[in-house]
Design an enzyme around this catalytic site. Structure first.
Site, PDB file in Angstrom:
ATOM      1  CD  GLU A  39      -3.049  -0.175  -0.189  1.00 31.98           C
ATOM      2  OE1 GLU A  39      -3.324   1.036  -0.298  1.00 31.98           O
ATOM      3  OE2 GLU A  39      -3.386  -1.017  -1.030  1.00 31.98           O
ATOM      4  N   GLY A  40       2.031   1.201   0.631  1.00 33.56           N
ATOM      5  CA  GLY A  40       2.908   2.373   0.675  1.00 33.56           C
ATOM      6  C   GLY A  40       3.287   2.824  -0.732  1.00 33.56           C
ATOM      7  CG  HIS A  41       5.691   0.358  -3.365  1.00 34.66           C
ATOM      8  ND1 HIS A  41       5.786  -0.858  -2.736  1.00 34.66           N
ATOM      9  CD2 HIS A  41       6.961   0.804  -3.526  1.00 34.66           C
ATOM     10  CE1 HIS A  41       7.062  -1.149  -2.531  1.00 34.66           C
ATOM     11  NE2 HIS A  41       7.797  -0.153  -2.986  1.00 34.66           N
ATOM     12  CB  SER A 192       9.299  -2.894   4.458  1.00 31.17           C
ATOM     13  OG  SER A 192      10.441  -3.455   3.850  1.00 31.17           O
TER      14      SER A 192
END
Ligand code: PAF
Length: 290
Positions: A39-41, A192
């Site tokens: 989700e961070g990307h 990560s």
């Protein structure tokens, strides 16, 4: 989605975009990645869309850059899932993906390295010599190929972001560098790609990194300003994760501090047992503002 595989395809794509009147050119957001999306990307890609608008172009790169891995590091174990990544990027409305299939595509015949002096001597730079040289070199190459109006990076790699900001300013690169806050799981674990290499027990150990940062913040909010007192017991909180570093540094210069008098970065790196039997090195950080 347009998939570009080679440097010449990337240059031709960018040249095509530059045709026509300057004021009609779409703005380009670039999210450089090593793939294995979480989700961070996707948050970075969505921010890219917000920045360039519906008429703009959101581009990503997927390239596990060998030059930023040292001997004995996890280049071979780094999770890879290009088909899954492209499907996720498509759902996030990415327009263009630059995915060199082979490291030679980026490095064949290359004799130039890009190094930002000073900022790389602290934190990760100490235990990963040459890591930031590899990052800076590949990001400069990507910037030259795709010439973004905005390049977007996550703050989990805080030191990387600080170094890339410096590089961008020093080399007078086009566009701007944008940093985005860390995306966390509900229980606090920083997202990560390497989390994919944790089994459930190791994932629980990995939570010790964000637990340590929460404890530092608790002590800081309670009025403590001395680095030694804030960091007391850090290794025990991280255990059984093996500590690489837990430090308080100046949030701009990244040099170690003894007392917090201006914004400070609390940063941690630790090795957690991996699914495959070795160790996964994870990092996390938070900024403490007096
Ligand atoms: O943060 C990363 O994923 C990498 O270091 C980057 C910026 C894509 C360079 O390989």
């Amino acid at each position: 989605m347009i998939i570009l595989r080679t440097r010449s395809e990337a240059l031709a794509w960018r040249a095509e975009l530059d045709r026509g009147r300057f004021e009609d050119r779409p703005r380009v957001a670039l999210v450089p990645t090593m793939g294995s999306f979480h989700e961070g990307h996707l948050d970075l890609m969505r921010e890219g869309r917000r920045r360039v608008g519906e008429d703009g172009v959101v581009a990503i790169s997927i390239f596990v850059n060998p030059t930023q891995f040292g001997p004995g590091e996890d280049l071979d174990q780094y999770p890879r899932d290009e088909a899954g990544d492209l499907a996720k990027a498509g759902r996030a409305e990415v327009d263009v993906a630059f995915c060199p299939t082979d490291p030679n595509e980026m490095y064949a015949g290359s004799r130039t390295w890009v190094e930002v002096e000073g900022l790389d001597q602290y934190l990760c730079g100490r235990s990963r010599p040459d890591h930031f040289r590899g990052v800076c070199t590949v990001v400069t190459k990507l910037w030259g190929l795709l010439r973004p109006d905005v390049g977007i990076f996550g703050e989990k790699d805080y030191q990387q972001l600080a170094i890339l900001r410096r590089l961008h300013a020093d080399l007078n690169l086009c566009g701007e560098v944008l940093g985005m806050p860390i995306t966390r799981e509900a229980d606090g674990l920083a997202m990560s790609s390497r989390n994919a290499n944790l089994d459930p027990a190791a994932r629980d150990v990995a939570l010790n990194l964000s637990r340590l940062l929460a404890e530092l913040r608790r002590r800081f909010v309670g009025g403590e300003r001395r680095a030694s007192a804030l960091l007391e017991g850090a290794a025990a909180i991280l255990a059984p994760a093996r500590i690489d570093y837990a430090e308080l540094v100046d949030a701009d210069a990244l040099s170690p501090i003894e007392v917090i008098e201006r914004p400070a970065l609390a940063a941690v790196a630790a090795f957690v047992p991996s699914r495959a039997g070795g160790e996964v090195r994870l990092i996390d950080n938070t900024v403490l503002r007096p």
